[in-house]
Design a protein around this motif. Structure first.
Motif, PDB file in Angstrom:
ATOM      1  N   GLN A  79       0.802  -1.146  -0.178  1.00 61.22           N
ATOM      2  CA  GLN A  79      -0.014   0.187  -0.037  1.00 61.22           C
ATOM      3  C   GLN A  79       0.994   1.149  -0.089  1.00 61.22           C
ATOM      4  O   GLN A  79       0.728   2.096  -0.751  1.00 61.22           O
ATOM      5  CB  GLN A  79      -0.966   0.081   1.380  1.00 61.22           C
ATOM      6  N   ALA A  80       1.923   1.401   0.714  1.00 60.32           N
ATOM      7  CA  ALA A  80       2.876   2.311   0.953  1.00 60.32           C
ATOM      8  C   ALA A  80       3.441   2.631  -0.392  1.00 60.32           C
ATOM      9  O   ALA A  80       3.764   3.727  -0.769  1.00 60.32           O
ATOM     10  CB  ALA A  80       3.759   2.088   2.295  1.00 60.32           C
ATOM     11  N   LEU A  81       3.947   1.458  -1.206  1.00 63.88           N
ATOM     12  CA  LEU A  81       4.642   1.606  -2.293  1.00 63.88           C
ATOM     13  C   LEU A  81       3.674   2.240  -3.384  1.00 63.88           C
ATOM     14  O   LEU A  81       4.254   3.224  -4.130  1.00 63.88           O
ATOM     15  CB  LEU A  81       5.023   0.227  -2.790  1.00 63.88           C
ATOM     16  N   SER A  96      -9.423  -1.033   5.360  1.00 67.16           N
ATOM     17  CA  SER A  96      -8.989  -2.602   5.955  1.00 67.16           C
ATOM     18  C   SER A  96     -10.179  -3.490   6.283  1.00 67.16           C
ATOM     19  O   SER A  96     -11.231  -3.220   6.855  1.00 67.16           O
ATOM     20  CB  SER A  96      -8.242  -2.203   7.398  1.00 67.16           C
ATOM     21  N   ARG A  97     -10.120  -4.798   5.787  1.00 65.59           N
ATOM     22  CA  ARG A  97     -10.873  -5.791   6.026  1.00 65.59           C
ATOM     23  C   ARG A  97     -10.366  -7.024   6.428  1.00 65.59           C
ATOM     24  O   ARG A  97      -9.734  -7.711   5.495  1.00 65.59           O
ATOM     25  CB  ARG A  97     -11.678  -5.994   4.887  1.00 65.59           C
ATOM     26  N   ASN A  98     -10.482  -7.703   7.544  1.00 71.86           N
ATOM     27  CA  ASN A  98      -9.652  -8.892   7.968  1.00 71.86           C
ATOM     28  C   ASN A  98      -8.231  -8.661   7.532  1.00 71.86           C
ATOM     29  O   ASN A  98      -7.487  -7.999   7.939  1.00 71.86           O
ATOM     30  CB  ASN A  98     -10.485 -10.078   7.380  1.00 71.86           C
ATOM     31  N   ASN A  99      -7.958  -9.798   6.571  1.00 76.14           N
ATOM     32  CA  ASN A  99      -6.616  -9.716   6.174  1.00 76.14           C
ATOM     33  C   ASN A  99      -6.260  -9.269   4.846  1.00 76.14           C
ATOM     34  O   ASN A  99      -5.511  -9.484   4.188  1.00 76.14           O
ATOM     35  CB  ASN A  99      -5.671 -11.205   6.302  1.00 76.14           C
ATOM     36  N   ALA A 100      -7.114  -8.082   4.512  1.00 76.89           N
ATOM     37  CA  ALA A 100      -6.872  -7.474   3.199  1.00 76.89           C
ATOM     38  C   ALA A 100      -7.379  -5.987   3.519  1.00 76.89           C
ATOM     39  O   ALA A 100      -7.431  -5.430   4.334  1.00 76.89           O
ATOM     40  CB  ALA A 100      -8.295  -7.997   2.350  1.00 76.89           C
ATOM     41  N   LEU A 101      -6.727  -5.279   2.486  1.00 74.34           N
ATOM     42  CA  LEU A 101      -6.714  -3.809   1.991  1.00 74.34           C
ATOM     43  C   LEU A 101      -7.430  -3.630   0.906  1.00 74.34           C
ATOM     44  O   LEU A 101      -7.099  -4.092  -0.210  1.00 74.34           O
ATOM     45  CB  LEU A 101      -5.371  -3.115   2.172  1.00 74.34           C
ATOM     46  N   VAL A 102      -8.658  -2.980   0.940  1.00 70.35           N
ATOM     47  CA  VAL A 102      -9.338  -2.774  -0.334  1.00 70.35           C
ATOM     48  C   VAL A 102      -9.236  -1.477  -0.898  1.00 70.35           C
ATOM     49  O   VAL A 102      -9.507  -0.204   0.098  1.00 70.35           O
ATOM     50  CB  VAL A 102     -10.999  -3.099  -0.032  1.00 70.35           C
ATOM     51  N   LEU A 103      -8.959  -1.329  -1.874  1.00 65.59           N
ATOM     52  CA  LEU A 103      -8.782   0.080  -2.677  1.00 65.59           C
ATOM     53  C   LEU A 103      -9.920   0.405  -3.437  1.00 65.59           C
ATOM     54  O   LEU A 103     -10.117  -0.359  -4.424  1.00 65.59           O
ATOM     55  CB  LEU A 103      -7.567   0.373  -3.377  1.00 65.59           C
TER      56      LEU A 103
END
Length: 252
Positions: A79-81, A96-103
């Motif tokens: 995400q930072a990259l 943020s959702r559980n073990n995920a990042l949603v864009l």
């Protein structure tokens, strides 16, 4: 760890995938504008080659970076990259959702002349980078405005031994499809004595399987009929069968 340096190296790795369409006219442009301009110049017969190259170049760079620094990225690092890279395709609202990042983001005008090829280019570039720098980290595109008219949705996630049909590689089936798909399921069960289950959706691709299998050699026929019925109302949709495949040529 210098993310800016990695972002610059990644940009050059992507540009090398576009070498076959490099033109003198773009040499004076900043690299970020060169990439956008060149994407619009890739002829249709070269698109698959470019997609393969940008995936492999991105993965090779990532593997080299991982070996050099003796480290792997987690989803927040990716995400930072992408935020550091200032790539239009990966700017939006993160959740943020559980073990995920949603864009999630709206449609953009980046390389509009390349249509959805530009979207696929960025998907392959990020996928290669994630596979090269991550361990159990993965990326997936759940929605694409240029393909299905909805929001653009990308997911960075960590997946270990997912439950059947629960992989984050594909997203929720859009509500506008549900009623039509339920009708098709009933028709298949009634007319073809075959059960079909739709398990997910991702940027114009609908994932399905046959829970009880199909009669010998008829799978392709059923899938063709299924696609025909769906594309009557939703012509942009592609199908992907995720039914388990028998292993051939294995002696007991």
């Amino acid at each position: 760890m210098d993310l800016k340096d990695l972002a610059n190296r990644w940009q050059k790795a992507r540009l090398s995938a576009l070498e076959q369409v490099r033109q003198d006219v773009v040499q004076s442009l900043p690299l970020v504008l060169q990439e956008e301009h060149l994407l619009e110049q890739v002829p249709s017969e070269k698109q698959e080659e470019v997609l393969r190259s940008v995936f492999l170049n991105s993965r090779k760079l990532a593997q080299s970076f991982s070996r050099h620094h003796g480290m792997a990225f987690e989803i927040h690092d990716f995400q930072a990259l992408v935020q550091q890279s200032e790539i239009p395709c990966y700017q939006g609202t993160w959740e943020s959702r559980n073990n995920a990042l949603v864009l999630t983001r709206g449609a953009c005008t980046y390389a509009s002349g390349a249509k959805d090829f530009a979207c696929t280019y960025w998907r392959e570039a990020l996928d290669g980078l994630v596979m090269g720098l991550g361990e159990e980290e993965r990326s997936a595109r759940h929605g694409c405005a240029r393909i299905d008219g909805g929001a653009c949705v990308d997911v960075l996630f960590t997946e270990t031994n997912p439950a059947p049909g629960k992989s984050k590689h594909f997203g929720v089936i859009p509500a506008m499809l549900v009623e039509d798909l339920n009708e098709i399921k009933d028709q298949f069960l009634t007319n073809m004595k075959t059960e079909v289950e739709f398990v997910g959706y991702s940027a114009g691709t609908l994932y399905f399987h046959y829970p009880k299998g199909t009669s010998c050699g008829s799978g392709a026929i059923y899938t063709s009929a299924l696609l025909s019925k769906i594309q009557t109302k939703h012509p942009y949709i592609k199908l992907q069968d995720i039914s388990p495949r028998a292993v051939l040529g294995v002696e007991s």
